[in-house]
Design a protein around this motif. Structure first.
Motif, PDB file in Angstrom:
ATOM      1  N   UNK A 190      17.353  36.738  17.783  1.00  0.00           N
ATOM      2  CA  UNK A 190      16.409  35.678  18.159  1.00  0.00           C
ATOM      3  C   UNK A 190      17.159  34.361  18.359  1.00  0.00           C
ATOM      4  N   UNK A 191      18.034  34.021  17.401  1.00  0.00           N
ATOM      5  CA  UNK A 191      18.808  32.782  17.520  1.00  0.00           C
ATOM      6  C   UNK A 191      19.717  32.802  18.744  1.00  0.00           C
ATOM      7  N   UNK A 192      20.348  33.947  18.991  1.00  0.00           N
ATOM      8  CA  UNK A 192      21.258  34.041  20.130  1.00  0.00           C
ATOM      9  C   UNK A 192      20.515  33.791  21.439  1.00  0.00           C
ATOM     10  N   UNK A 193      19.325  34.360  21.576  1.00  0.00           N
ATOM     11  CA  UNK A 193      18.530  34.163  22.790  1.00  0.00           C
ATOM     12  C   UNK A 193      18.102  32.704  22.916  1.00  0.00           C
ATOM     13  N   UNK A 194      17.607  32.145  21.833  1.00  0.00           N
ATOM     14  CA  UNK A 194      17.120  30.759  21.870  1.00  0.00           C
ATOM     15  C   UNK A 194      18.234  29.790  22.229  1.00  0.00           C
ATOM     16  N   UNK A 195      19.377  29.933  21.571  1.00  0.00           N
ATOM     17  CA  UNK A 195      20.415  28.910  21.713  1.00  0.00           C
ATOM     18  C   UNK A 195      21.320  29.106  22.919  1.00  0.00           C
ATOM     19  N   UNK A 196      21.506  30.347  23.393  1.00  0.00           N
ATOM     20  CA  UNK A 196      22.277  30.489  24.624  1.00  0.00           C
ATOM     21  C   UNK A 196      21.495  29.892  25.791  1.00  0.00           C
ATOM     22  N   UNK A 197      20.162  29.946  25.720  1.00  0.00           N
ATOM     23  CA  UNK A 197      19.335  29.282  26.737  1.00  0.00           C
ATOM     24  C   UNK A 197      19.333  27.766  26.533  1.00  0.00           C
ATOM     25  N   UNK A 198      19.251  27.333  25.271  1.00  0.00           N
ATOM     26  CA  UNK A 198      19.192  25.898  24.974  1.00  0.00           C
ATOM     27  C   UNK A 198      20.456  25.170  25.416  1.00  0.00           C
ATOM     28  N   UNK A 199      21.598  25.831  25.347  1.00  0.00           N
ATOM     29  CA  UNK A 199      22.850  25.224  25.811  1.00  0.00           C
ATOM     30  C   UNK A 199      22.725  24.815  27.274  1.00  0.00           C
ATOM     31  N   UNK A 200      21.962  25.598  28.043  1.00  0.00           N
ATOM     32  CA  UNK A 200      21.756  25.299  29.466  1.00  0.00           C
ATOM     33  C   UNK A 200      20.543  24.406  29.705  1.00  0.00           C
ATOM     34  N   UNK A 201      19.925  23.926  28.623  1.00  0.00           N
ATOM     35  CA  UNK A 201      18.763  23.057  28.768  1.00  0.00           C
ATOM     36  C   UNK A 201      17.452  23.790  28.931  1.00  0.00           C
ATOM     37  N   UNK A 202      17.443  25.115  28.684  1.00  0.00           N
ATOM     38  CA  UNK A 202      16.226  25.919  28.788  1.00  0.00           C
ATOM     39  C   UNK A 202      15.663  26.138  27.394  1.00  0.00           C
ATOM     40  N   UNK A 204      25.600  31.407  34.950  1.00  0.00           N
ATOM     41  CA  UNK A 204      26.939  31.825  34.538  1.00  0.00           C
ATOM     42  C   UNK A 204      27.187  31.645  33.047  1.00  0.00           C
ATOM     43  N   UNK A 205      26.669  30.561  32.469  1.00  0.00           N
ATOM     44  CA  UNK A 205      26.876  30.322  31.044  1.00  0.00           C
ATOM     45  C   UNK A 205      26.245  31.393  30.184  1.00  0.00           C
ATOM     46  N   UNK A 206      24.992  31.746  30.497  1.00  0.00           N
ATOM     47  CA  UNK A 206      24.295  32.761  29.708  1.00  0.00           C
ATOM     48  C   UNK A 206      24.933  34.139  29.871  1.00  0.00           C
ATOM     49  N   UNK A 240      26.670  33.303  17.570  1.00  0.00           N
ATOM     50  CA  UNK A 240      27.707  32.364  17.976  1.00  0.00           C
ATOM     51  C   UNK A 240      27.117  31.256  18.846  1.00  0.00           C
ATOM     52  N   UNK A 241      26.138  31.590  19.677  1.00  0.00           N
ATOM     53  CA  UNK A 241      25.541  30.575  20.554  1.00  0.00           C
ATOM     54  C   UNK A 241      24.850  29.475  19.764  1.00  0.00           C
ATOM     55  N   UNK A 242      24.310  29.829  18.603  1.00  0.00           N
ATOM     56  CA  UNK A 242      23.697  28.806  17.742  1.00  0.00           C
ATOM     57  C   UNK A 242      24.750  27.786  17.330  1.00  0.00           C
ATOM     58  N   UNK A 243      25.926  28.252  16.951  1.00  0.00           N
ATOM     59  CA  UNK A 243      27.014  27.355  16.581  1.00  0.00           C
ATOM     60  C   UNK A 243      27.527  26.575  17.788  1.00  0.00           C
ATOM     61  N   UNK A 244      27.636  27.236  18.937  1.00  0.00           N
ATOM     62  CA  UNK A 244      28.087  26.552  20.150  1.00  0.00           C
ATOM     63  C   UNK A 244      27.096  25.464  20.567  1.00  0.00           C
ATOM     64  N   UNK A 245      25.813  25.719  20.353  1.00  0.00           N
ATOM     65  CA  UNK A 245      24.802  24.694  20.670  1.00  0.00           C
ATOM     66  C   UNK A 245      24.987  23.483  19.764  1.00  0.00           C
ATOM     67  N   UNK A 246      25.252  23.729  18.492  1.00  0.00           N
ATOM     68  CA  UNK A 246      25.479  22.635  17.545  1.00  0.00           C
ATOM     69  C   UNK A 246      26.674  21.786  17.976  1.00  0.00           C
TER      70      UNK A 246
END
Length: 394
Positions: A59-71, A222-224, A247-253
Motif C-alpha cells: 500500500x505504501x509503495x503504491x501511494x508514495x511512488x505515485x506521490x513522488x510524481x505528484x499523483x 518513467x519514474x513509476x 523504498x518509495x516511501x523513503x524516497x518520497x521523504x
C-alpha cells in the motif's frame, strides 16, 4: 548543465556504469545487516503478521511512488485495491489508475522470477494510464516514445526554461532498451552466475534504476515504471515474493535529494559510486523503519499477553486499543480524566477510577500531579521523547 558537459549517454563508455566496491562495502554491509534484521524479526510475528506487514508495505509503495510524481491516491482506495487483488476478487475499485499501479508493483515483486522484456514494460506503463492516453502529457501510451528529437525534463516559465535532463533521441530508444534489458537479464542473480556479471543486489537495483531513467523510454510514467524495476531487482536478489518495506516511501521523504542524486549521476561520467551509495543508504533507512514497525507489533503483543489475565472492562480495553493503535494521535499530550470521559462517555468519577485501576495493574503509568496529571502506556511514553521527570508506574 555546465556548457560542453555531456549527459552520460553521450559518453564513449556508455552504458558501462561502474562503482567502487571497496568504497561501498560498509554501506552494503549495513544494508544487508538491516535487511537480515527485518527478515529475522518478521519470523517472530507469524504468517498473518508477515502478511499484514507485506500488505501495508505494498500500500505504501503504491501511494508514495505515485506521490513522488505528484499523483495523490487516498490510502483507503489503495488499501481496498490491494486487499481485493490478494483475495483474488474479480471486482476492482472505482479508480482504474489505482488498480493499474497496484497491478504493476505487485507483478514486479510477486513475479520477479519471470523475464523482464519490452512487452512487459509497455504493459506496466499502459496500466498506469487507463484509456490509452496520459492525461498529463496527452500522449498515447503502451509503447516506447517515438516522437522526433530528444525528450527534455524542464522547469521554469516560457522563455526561461531550465533543462534538468535531456534523454537520448526517440529513434535510439529501441536499441538502448534492448541493451538495458539484456543486461538486466544477464545480471539476474543465479547460483551459476559468472563473476564478471555479478552485482550486489542493492547496487544492481541502483544501477538499473539510473540506467532506465537515463533512457527515459516512455513519454510519461518513467519514474513509476523505474521504481517498479527497482522492486523487481530487489525481490530477485533478496529472494522475496512479498516486499516487507517500501523504498518509495523513503524516497518520497527524501525526494529533493532523490532528484538531485539522480540528476547528478546522469551527467559527467560513468563512475556512479555516489549515486549507488546514496541509494543503498535509502534502502537501509527503509528497512530500519519497517523493522521498527515490527518491533512495535511485538511490543503490542507482549503488552496484551501481560494484561490478558487482568479484569478489564470493555471501556478500558477500548481505550488501551486506541492508545496502542494510534498512540499520540489519540492523546498527543497524554491521557487525562477529561479525555477518557470523552472517549468512553462515563462520569469523571468513573474515569478516574478506571484510570487508577489501569495504573495499579501496570498497564498505564503517570506523569505530573494535580491538573497536570497525565496517563501513558509505558511504550508510548518511551517513544514520546524526554520528559522533566520519569513516568511513574502503579
Amino acid at each position: 548543465m555546465i556548457k560542453d558537459q555531456k549527459w552520460v549517454w553521450q559518453l564513449s563508455e556508455w552504458p558501462k556504469f561502474v562503482y567502487d566496491g571497496k568504497l561501498l562495502a560498509p554501506a552494503l554491509a549495513e544494508a544487508h545487516w538491516m535487511h537480515g534484521m527485518l527478515a529475522g524479526k518478521s519470523q517472530t510475528i507469524g504468517f498473518e503478521g508477515v502478511q499484514q506487514i507485506a500488505l501495508d508495505a505494498l500500500v505504501d509503495e503504491v501511494i508514495y511512488t505515485a506521490a513522488i510524481e505528484g499523483v495523490r491516491f487516498p490510502r483507503e482506495l489503495v488499501h481496498s485495491s490491494v486487499v481485493r487483488k490478494h483475495e483474488f476478487s474479480s471486482s476492482r475499485t472505482d479508480s482504474r489508475n489505482v488498480d493499474g499501479l497496484v497491478d504493476v508493483i505487485d507483478d514486479a515483486i510477486a513475479h520477479a522470477d519471470q523475464p523482464l522484456d519490452a512487452d512487459r514494460l509497455c504493459r506496466w506503463q499502459s496500466a498506469l494510464f487507463p484509456g490509452e492516453v496520459s492525461h498529463t502529457l496527452k500522449c498515447v501510451v503502451g509503447h516506447f516514445r517515438d516522437g522526433h528529437g530528444h525528450m527534455r525534463i524542464v522547469s521554469g516559465s516560457h522563455g526561461q526554461e531550465v533543462v534538468h535532463y535531456e534523454a537520448p533521441p526517440s529513434s535510439d530508444v529501441p536499441k538502448e532498451m534492448a541493451r538495458f534489458l539484456q543486461w538486466f537479464d544477464d545480471t539476474k542473480p543465479t547460483q551459476k552466475q559468472p563473476q564478471d556479471l555479478y552485482y550486489d543486489g542493492f547496487a544492481r537495483a541502483a544501477i538499473a534504476h539510473l540506467w532506465f531513467e537515463c533512457i527515459h523510454p516512455f513519454e510519461d510514467g518513467n519514474g513509476r515504471v523505474g521504481r517498479a524495476i527497482v522492486s523487481m531487482a530487489l525481490a530477485q536478489s533478496l529472494r522475496e515474493t512479498t516486499g516487507l518495506y517500501s523504498l518509495s516511501c523513503q524516497l518520497f521523504t527524501a525526494r529533493n535529494e532523490y532528484y538531485e542524486a539522480l540528476n547528478s549521476a546522469q551527467r559527467g561520467e560513468m563512475k556512479v559510486s555516489d549515486w549507488v551509495k546514496w541509494f543503498i543508504g535509502q534502502s537501509t533507512k527503509a528497512c530500519a523503519i519497517a523493522t521498527k514497525n515490527i518491533d512495535q507489533i511485538i511490543e503490542k503483543r507482549r503488552f496484551w499477553e501481560k494484561v490478558q489475565d487482568s479484569a478489564l472492562n470493555e471501556r478500558q480495553k477500548r481505550v488501551l486499543h486506541l492508545l496502542l493503535d494510534t498512540g499520540s494521535r489519540t492523546a498527543p499530550d497524554g491521557l487525562n480524566a477529561e479525555k477518557y470521559m470523552a472517549l468512553t462517555g462515563v462520569s469523571k468519577a468513573t474515569a478516574t477510577r478506571d484510570l487508577s485501576a489501569l495504573v495499579n495493574v501496570g498497564q498505564l503509568c503517570t506523569h505530573g500531579v494535580g491538573r497536570a496529571l497525565r496517563y501513558y502506556l509505558e511504550l508510548n511514553f518511551r517513544e514520546a521523547g524526554p520528559h522533566p521527570a520519569p513516568c511513574v508506574k502503579g
